[in-house]
Every structure is written in C-alpha cells, then in structure tokens.
Design a protein around this motif. Structure first.
Motif: not given
Lengths: 696, 229
Positions: A139-159
């Motif tokens: 609900d916060r301004s600037g929230a972006n679930p796709q961006k966070v999911t991409d970070q999960l993949c890139e930064k934390l190497k999750h699938n």
C-alpha cells in the motif's frame, strides 16, 4: 497419529527490522482467532503487538527473544517461532533456526532486499530451511512487487516466482489475484477478515494470464506430470500445488506472495501457502547426537511412539514463573511423565504443559514429535536436551567450554545490588556458558562468558529486565599458564618451633600434558610417603594452580608424578604434606619454563565479494590465521582463527570497513601459546601489578 | 622424530628423485586417476610436504566448505605425525595452518579467471603461494590459451601448480588425450592406480625426459599417506 504430525508447521518469520514482521505476526494471530483485537507495533495503543513482549523489544520496536506461539489454520497446527531480526544476536537466531522447519521471508515492497534480508536469508540457507517470500507494504508509495521479486533472484539468488499479482498499486492496492485458481481475492470487513473471491477484473485478465504462464514455466521444472499436463493442456490446481511444494521443499523454488499486513490484505492466502508448501516435521531430517557413541550423529524420527527426544531452546521468566520452550523431535511428552536432562542427568516430572500464544497460555495434556510446547518449573539451561531415559541422545554437544573473557560489574546503588544478584542468578541458570561470582582479591562482582558480545547482551538485559544499571570494568581475557618442559623436584618442608614440628619431603617431576588441567600420579614404593598423606600433597599442589607465578592466571595442563619422599613419625601431618606439596609445585613450576596461553576464537566473517580484501585485512591485522575463503553467489566467507585479545571493538571496525554490509560469528576454539613478545608484555604487566600491591 | 629428519626421509624426496628433480617452480603438473582413487590425498600429501618445509600453499577446490578441505589436511597430518612420532606436533600444526590457505567455490564452475583473482587476493593478503593445488578445474573444456595463462602465472610466482584430472577408467595406459593436447604446457603427469593393497604412482610424463623410471612411491589407501613402495 502420524497424520497429526503432518498437519504441523513450525515456521519462522524472518525479516529486516522494518519490513513489518511483527505486524504480520499480529495479523496471523488475529485471523487464526488467537487474539481478538489488533494492536500496532509502535505502541499507538499501549498494548503493543502481541509477539513483542519483552520490554527491550517494546522500546525498540524490534523482537529480540524468540517466543513460540501456536495457532491453527484450516485444521493445521502452526507454531510461529519469532526469530530475532537483529544481526548481533546470532546465537539466538541460530538456536531458533534450529527448531523451525520452514520460514516466511518478509520483504518490504518499497525497500526490497536490504542487507539484513541477505543476512537472515543466508543463515536460513545454511540451516537448509525452505522458505516462502511475502512482499509486504504494497500500500506504500513506491511499492513494486516485481522489482522485489527480481531482487530476490539477483541479490539472494533465489528461484523466486510470483504466485499472485496485485490488484491496484500503492494507495489503491485492493487485493491479489491468485495465479493458480485464477481468481481475484479481496479482503473485506473492518479487519480484512471477510475474504471475497471473485472473477478477475476485466482489465487485469491479460496481465494475469501472462503471469500465470511464466509461473507455470518456472514451476513445471519440479514436476514431469505438470510439464506433460501443460503440453497436453489439462493442468489441474493440484498438479501445480504439488510442483510448488516439491520445489520449495528442495529449496530450489521460492514462491512469492503479496500483501499489506497493516492494511489487512493478503495474510490469509499466505497462511494457505504455509499449509500447502512448507514442510511438516516429517518432511525434514533431524539429527541428534548419540551420547552413548562418542557424540556421533544419529537420525531422529518424527514418530510419537519412539523414545522421547526434546530440545529446550528458550527459557523465559514471566508471569507464569519460569517457562521452558521445548521442541519435541521424537516420541511423546505427556503430563505427569518423567523426563531426564541429558546434560545434568537430573530427572524431572512434567507438571504443567502448555501451548503458548505470546503471553497467554493453553494447557494441554501431551505433546508429540514435531510439537513446540512450554514446560513449567523445570530448572534447566537453554540448549539442554531431554529424553525419557531409554536413550542417550542430545540435540547439542554436552561439552560446555570454560569462559574466555570476564569483566567487573558494579551496581550503581543498593537497590541495584539486590536486583543484580537476582538477574545474575537467573542468567547463570539459563546459560551454562555465563558465569558470575565475586572476585576474591577485589571483592567485586565478576561476570564471565564466551565473548564481548555475549557479556554485552547480559548487561543490556540487566538494565531492561531488572532495572540494574552497572558500571563495567575493561574486559579481561582469561589467559592460562602452563609448563613447557619436564621439571624434577625434591622439596622438604620442615618447621621446628617448640612442641611438635612439621615435616614432609616430596620428590618427583612435573610434565606437560596436552589434555586436561591437572593429573596427580603416585609412583611411591615402600611407603616413602604414607598413603594417607598423598591426597594432602595433591591438595597442596592443586591449591596453588589457581594463580600462576608467570602472569597470575590459572595453571593448566600439568601432570605431577611423585615417586619419592620422606615422613616423620611425629612431625608429619596432613598440614605438613600440604605445605610440602605447595612448596614443591611452586619451586618446580618456576624452573619449568612456564608459558602463557591465550584463548583463540574461530571467526567467520561474511560479506559481499567486493569487500573480500577488507575482510581478509581485518583478520591479518589481528594476529589472525586465515584458514580459508569460500566464494559463492557474489558473497565470500572468510574462516579464520584470531586471538580473543585482538577482537575487542571488531564489530565497529568491520562495520566501518564494509559500510555495514558484512557480519561475523565468533566462538571459542582453543587455548594456544602466545607469541614471545606478547608474553613479555603480559609478564611485565603482572610484575607492575605485583609491585603496586606490595606498595599498598 | 624431528621435522628436519621427517623432511629428509619424506617419500616426496623419492618422488622428486624419480621425476628428476620434481615438478619445479613455474611448472604445471597433472595427477590422473579414476574417481575415488586418491587424487586429493596425493595432492594434500604433496602440499603437506611443502608446508613442512615452510613453503606456502594455496589449495583451491570446489568442495562445499573450507572445513571439509581442512579436515583432509588435519587427518593426513595427524597420521603423518603419529606414524613418525613428530616432535612438537601442536606447534608444527599451527605453523602449517598459517602457511596454508584454502579457497572453495561451492556449486559453481572454477574458471582460470577466478583462479587468477584468487591468487591475486591471497597475495594482497600477504600470502604468495609456492605451491598451488587446483582441484575441480574442468580440463575437458579448458582452452590451451587459458592453460598458457596459468603457466604464465606459475612462472610469475615461481610456483608449482598441480591440477587433478579424473579419468573414467581406473586403468591408465598413458597420458590421457585431454591432458595430451596441452602437451608443452604441462611438465609432469603422474597417475595413481590401485595395485593390490596399495595405490601405485607412475610417471606418465617427466619434463622432456624420455626415461620414465619407476617412482618407488605409493599411496597407502588406509592412512592416505604417501609411502615408500
């Protein structure tokens, strides 16, 4: 009974400090009917969020202690282990990670993957904990679930793969679309408790279909049946669920869910996912250590009919008195049964047994494999294991290391003094590696433990839980002394001052011993020293080992062999032979080329690869020995051994050298001889202290 | 036994004699054996010999953890110390810990670039290896230029670099084709083959020396120690 076990989920909720972990937990408890009113974390209504009950945590808005709370969702038992979100309390974190089977990684929809998320995630990876992700604060301004999911993949190497897409964004965030059922979920009612599942709104159909296709692509890697079904176009919901579960349990897939706990959205589908995808206790392999077989690992079975094995992972002093949180790994724990502490061998009767919901309690009559329960009135330390005595199994090693660091604490006033002893009494009970006592020489209170941070945590708890503010002295490393060569002795103690005198002669040698503190061997033949006086000699010798003549620290690693001596029919006595023993040991010790030993810590420091040089440097600067470096996924972990005396202030230095992106764990490894130049320093320091004492 | 006697009597001296002086600084060597035959034990044996003579060693591996590699060294060292009644074992052990660095790259391919970075990083942290042991570099896909790069690195450091190569067959007839194609770059190739109770060591290539005489060294599969054959 096994079906009961498969309906249990022991989960952790792990996150960066401000990702809304406590709010999420609060909502979970609300929707599962464990609480009937919702509070806010930062005390808008004084009550505070339910999980967050220690004073310290209330003040900081973070959770330090790991409480376990039980709730039920769709017929499953869910135990939530509240893991600490703060990096410094790693012992607590690791202990809680040990008892949970799966976890929800909470991420802020705006800030995404922060350095703290990386830390907790790596810890979970190390303990092989399967996890789901929940992207909060949509609900916060600037929230972006796709961006966070991409970070999960890139930064934390999750699938990582989105299992939902949001309906509306930021202030207009209304609900989520479930990509398996292809339905829209809205959360109605004053607290979002009324779930409304309807068809996907027209404008989002296209987006939802594309997202589902991507999700199926990723998920079908974990199921041949699903892959086939996709090709033949007869995909069922169950096939997808099974594939997601398989991928999650193998820790090769992270399904991502969305919501805003604060706005009461997305929590119920997350609970459904916990039930569907996270492991039950039978899905996880647990091993204990076999005390009857040199602590060899032994597999445990989540079978309620096998012999009991349980771990006390958390102690709490609260309104119910002392509570011990236990995880049952095997067998059944019943009220009125008797259990044995594997460390102390003490037998306890199980009195009251409860399931805890933060600070409310529900009494139960038994708990079986996989359960997490609280016991009342059992005196034990955290980390202790319990069995029903038919097996010799523990969950952690029985070896309790001696403290390596100490410091003086001085209460600020009389009131504080009373509370201080209460606090110390409790901490000593809880934690076998924490020691407290009065120093004989100075008469001051001395606390000792396994590291600087270890003691800091207790000083902080004295203040918060017992209102005791203490002044602390400089931390003192617990050095040891030992001999470096075999040394003969032949010493006579003789005193003749009218009346009966004192006489005793002892001869033999001291020799270095690699294991243990002291050993006394008698090779006396023909009664040169009467048998009844041998214990006197031993006692006399041991009495001077508490303080060596080199640097004033305890002496360790000495074997004494006594092979000759002499006694007198009138003048020899227990006292005379004790004195002879003392004198012999002191004299021989001085000639044995004593050396100083220092505690060396096993230090593991971990951070992003670009700081590898800095991490290595922090070790090199501290007389450390680098054992090795592991590089993985953009991170490196440097393993080393560093003398404890060089580790003061390490946390601060590390933070400044790595912009706070690295963290470390440290534990005692062993005692090692100090380098010659350092020994010279310690010797002259001790000499100076002695001369000051003499002047006094 | 004192360390200097242990060094003088080390079977590695025999190996060096058999190889007409050993691998030598600036050179690349390959040990070839079937899976599980003892490549790691051989390499750790070579590394321990270097460490006991106060040389620095970098051990690069694709193992999961540093502790795993270290355990190999600890076990083999303890066996060596107890069979030779080594004096002052604890101090010697600490010293070899100081001289040895381990690097692991779990779940990923080890590339020449990573190896170069690793050596650079260790040099910056004050350790220039005299011997580099590399386990898990895929020689099948390695290009000759990449190995040339390794050779340059070995020369630059004046270090010996040993690689391991797993052959599918336990019987090893000669230099495997995969290794043969690097011919002038690799100076020494030795093989390990089970023969009765021991694992025999044989030179398949010894610099430019056509005389591949017997090495008189084998690996005891029980203690994992290199012994006189």
């Amino acid at each position: 009974m096994l079906s009961e076990v498969t309906r249990t989920r022991n989960i952790g909720i792990s996150a960066h400090i401000d990702s809304g972990k406590t709010t999420l937990t609060e909502r979970i408890l609300f929707y599962t009917n464990r609480i009937h009113r919702i509070h806010e974390v930062r005390g808008k209504d004084d009550a505070g969020a339910t999980m967050d009950f220690m004073e310290l945590e209330r003040e900081r808005g973070i959770t330090i202690a790991s409480a376990a709370t039980h709730c039920e969702w769709e017929g499953n038992h869910i135990n939530i282990i509240d893991t600490p979100g703060h990096v410094d309390f790693t012992i607590e974190v690791e202990r809680s990670l040990r008892v949970l089977d799966g976890a929800v990684l909470v991420l802020c929809g705006v800030a995404g993957v922060q350095s703290q998320s990386m830390t907790v995630d790596r810890q979970m990876r190390r303990y092989r904990v399967p996890r789901l992700a929940f992207i909060n604060k949509l609900d916060r301004s600037g929230a972006n679930p796709q961006k966070v999911t991409d970070q999960l993949c890139e930064k934390l190497k999750h699938n990582a793969v989105l299992m939902q897409i949001p309906i509306g964004a930021e202030a207009d965030f209304e609900g989520v679309i479930d990509l398996i059922e292809m339905k829209a979920c809205y959360f109605d009612g004053p607290n979002g408790e009324e779930l409304r599942v309807v068809d996907i709104p027209e404008p989002l159909i296209h987006e939802a279909e594309a997202a589902r296709e991507h999700m199926l692509d990723v998920v079908s890697m974990f199921s041949d049946d699903l892959m086939e079904a996709i090709l033949e176009d007869h995909v069922t919901d169950d096939l997808i669920h099974d594939a997601v579960r398989a991928g999650t349990l193998a820790q090769e897939l992270t399904p991502v869910f969305l919501g805003s706990a604060y706005k009461n959205k997305g929590v119920q589908p997350l609970l459904d996912a916990v039930n569907a995808y996270l492991p039950s206790p039978v899905d996880v392999e647990n091993t204990g250590i076999d005390l009857s077989n040199e602590e060899a690992p032994i597999a445990l079975n989540s079978d309620p009919n096998k012999p009991l094995v349980a771990l006390a992972f958390k102690l709490e002093d609260g309104r119910y008195g002392q509570l011990t949180y236990l995880r049952v790994y095997q067998g059944t724990l019943a009220k009125a049964s008797s259990i044995v502490n594997s460390r102390t061998k003490k037998r306890h009767r199980v009195g009251r047994l409860g399931r805890m919901h933060a600070d409310q309690m529900e009494e139960i009559s038994e708990a079986s494999a996989g359960d997490i329960v609280a016991l009342f009135g059992i005196d034990c330390a955290s980390g202790d294991s319990f069995t029903d005595e038919s097996v010799q199994i523990a969950m952690t090693s029985m070896h309790v290391p001696a403290p390596v660091i100490s410091l003086f604490v001085k209460p600020s006033d009389k009131q504080a003094e009373d509370n201080l002893s209460k606090a110390l009494g409790r901490f000593v009970r809880e934690d076998p590696t924490f020691h407290a006592g009065v120093d004989e020489e100075s008469g001051q209170t001395l606390i000792a433990g396994m590291g600087e941070l270890h003691l800091d945590v207790y000083i902080e708890r004295m203040k918060r839980e017992y209102g005791v503010v203490v002044e602390t002295g400089a931390p003192q490393v617990a050095y040891r002394e030992t001999i470096s060569q075999r040394t003969e002795f032949n010493t006579t103690h003789k005193k003749q001052t009218g009346g009966s005198g004192q006489f005793g002669r002892v001869a033999g040698h001291l020799e270095p011993m690699s294991e243990g503190d002291f050993e006394f061997v008698s090779r006396i033949r023909g009664g040169a020293i009467p048998t009844e006086y041998l214990p006197s000699v031993e006692k006399g010798m041991q009495s001077v080992m508490g303080k060596g003549s080199l640097i004033g620290f305890p002496i360790t690693g000495v074997r004494v062999v006594v092979d000759d001596g002499q006694s007198h029919s009138v003048d020899s006595s227990d006292m005379a032979f004790q004195a002879a023993g003392r004198k012999a040991f002191r004299e021989a010790y001085r000639r044995s080329k004593p050396i100083a030993l220092e505690p060396v810590m096993k230090l593991e420091v971990e951070g992003p690869n670009e700081f590898q040089g800095a991490l290595l440097k922090t070790v090199m600067q501290r007389r450390g020995t680098i054992i090795g470096t592991a590089e993985e996924d953009g991170f490196c972990r440097v393993e080393s051994e560093v003398p404890l005396s060089e580790m003061f202030g390490y946390a601060t230095d590390l933070r400044s050298m790595t912009q706070g992106k690295a963290e470390f764990t440290m534990e005692f490894s062993r005692y090692v001889a100090v380098p010659a130049e350092i020994q010279r320093g310690l010797v002259s320091e001790f000499g100076a202290k002695l001369s000051v004492e003499e002047e006094d | 036994m004192y360390r200097k006697f242990l060094n003088a009597r080390s079977p590695l001296r025999l190996l060096e004699a058999g190889l007409h002086g050993g691998l030598g600084p600036g050179n690349l060597g390959v040990v070839v054996a079937g899976r599980g035959v003892g490549k790691t034990s051989f390499l750790v044996g070579v590394a321990l010999d270097e460490l006991l003579r106060s040389g620095t060693v970098l051990h690069v591996s694709m193992e999961e953890t540093v502790a795993h590699v270290r355990a190999y060294y600890d076990t083999i060292f303890e066996d060596l110390a107890s069979t030779t009644h080594l004096e002052d074992e604890a101090r010697v052990h600490r010293e070899i810990d100081r001289l040895r660095r381990i690097r692991v790259y779990p779940r990923q391919a080890l590339t020449p670039d990573k190896l170069r970075d690793a050596i650079k990083m260790e040099r910056e942290a004050g350790s220039v290896p005299a011997l580099v042991v590399v386990e898990g570099l895929d020689l099948e896909t390695l290009q000759a230029e990449e190995l040339q790069d390794m050779k340059d690195l070995a020369e630059e450091l004046a270090a010996e670099i040993w690689f391991s190569y797993s052959s599918l067959d336990e019987r090893i007839e000669g230099v495997p084709a995969t290794v043969q194609r690097f011919d002038p770059l690799v100076s020494v190739v030795v093989s390990l083959e089970p023969q009765g109770d021991v694992v025999a060591l044989r030179a398949l290539k010894d610099h430019d020396n056509p005389d591949l005489s017997a090495l008189h060294v084998s690996l005891d599969p029980r203690t994992l120690l290199l012994v006189r054959a």
